[in-house]
Scaffold this motif. Structure first.
Motif, short mmCIF file in Angstrom:
data_model
loop_
_atom_site.label_atom_id
_atom_site.label_comp_id
_atom_site.label_asym_id
_atom_site.label_seq_id
_atom_site.Cartn_x
_atom_site.Cartn_y
_atom_site.Cartn_z
N ASP A 79 -19.22 -6.17 2.69
CA ASP A 79 -18.21 -6.61 1.52
C ASP A 79 -18.91 -7.65 0.54
N ASN A 80 -18.92 -7.12 -0.65
CA ASN A 80 -19.53 -8.05 -1.75
C ASN A 80 -19.14 -9.53 -1.74
N ASP A 81 -17.86 -9.70 -1.61
CA ASP A 81 -17.14 -11.11 -1.74
C ASP A 81 -17.37 -12.01 -0.50
N ARG A 84 -19.41 -9.90 4.67
CA ARG A 84 -18.96 -9.39 6.17
C ARG A 84 -19.17 -8.09 6.31
N THR A 85 -19.59 -7.80 7.33
CA THR A 85 -19.79 -6.39 7.62
C THR A 85 -18.76 -5.34 8.22
N MET A 101 -12.52 -2.28 10.23
CA MET A 101 -12.62 -3.29 11.02
C MET A 101 -13.48 -4.48 10.32
N PRO A 102 -13.34 -5.64 9.71
CA PRO A 102 -12.10 -6.19 9.64
C PRO A 102 -11.03 -5.55 8.66
N SER A 103 -9.72 -5.30 8.60
CA SER A 103 -8.90 -4.70 7.85
C SER A 103 -9.10 -5.25 6.33
N LEU A 107 -9.60 -8.99 5.04
CA LEU A 107 -10.60 -9.75 4.25
C LEU A 107 -10.14 -10.24 3.04
N GLU A 108 -8.92 -10.06 2.40
CA GLU A 108 -8.12 -10.68 1.52
C GLU A 108 -7.61 -12.07 1.80
#
Length: 125
Positions: A79-81, A84-85, A101-103, A107-108
Motif C-alpha cells: 500500500d502506497n500510503d 503495509r504489505t 488482508m488487511p482489508s 487500511l482506511e
C-alpha cells in the motif's frame, strides 16, 4: 483404588524422579551449547537493518511472478500510503478478489488514525 480428599491427613508419597540437568547444560538434542552473554549481546547489536521500500517491492514482485503463487490465486502488493504489505486471494476463473488482508477498511482506518494522531495526543510541558 480409593480416592482420598485433599484435606485428609495422609503422609506425602515419595516419588522417584530423575534429577533435572543444571540450567547451564544444553537441552538434549541441541547442536551446540547455549550462547554466552557476549554472543547474545553481539547478535542483538548486529541485527540486520530493516529492508528498504525498494527491496520490499522487489520481493513482492518476485512473489507475484512465482508460478506457485499464481496457481494458488495469491497476489502481493504494498500500500502506497501506509507502506503495509497487502495479500489478496483471487478467484482464478473470475479474477474476483475473494479476500484481502488487511482489508480495505482496515487500511482506511489506519490512514485516518495516522492523520489524526497529532490531534489525539496533546503534550504540555
Amino acid at each position: 483404588m480409593t480416592i482420598e480428599s485433599i484435606s485428609s491427613a495422609s503422609p506425602a508419597r515419595n516419588v522417584d524422579r530423575p534429577v533435572a540437568a543444571t540450567d547451564n547444560a544444553a537441552p538434549q538434542g541441541a547442536g551446540r551449547p547455549p550462547a554466552t552473554e557476549l554472543e547474545t549481546a553481539a547478535a542483538v547489536r548486529a541485527a540486520a537493518p530493516p529492508p528498504t521500500l525498494d527491496q520490499v517491492k522487489q520481493a513482492v514482485s518476485d512473489l507475484n511472478n512465482s508460478s506457485q503463487t499464481k496457481s494458488q490465486g495469491l497476489e502481493f502488493s504494498v500500500d502506497n500510503d501506509s507502506k503495509r504489505t497487502i495479500v489478496k486471494v483471487i478467484d482464478q476463473t473470475t479474477k474476483e478478489v475473494l479476500r484481502q488482508m488487511p482489508s480495505q477498511e482496515a487500511l482506511e482506518i489506519a490512514k485516518a488514525l495516522d492523520t489524526t494522531k497529532g490531534l489525539l495526543i496533546k503534550q504540555t510541558a
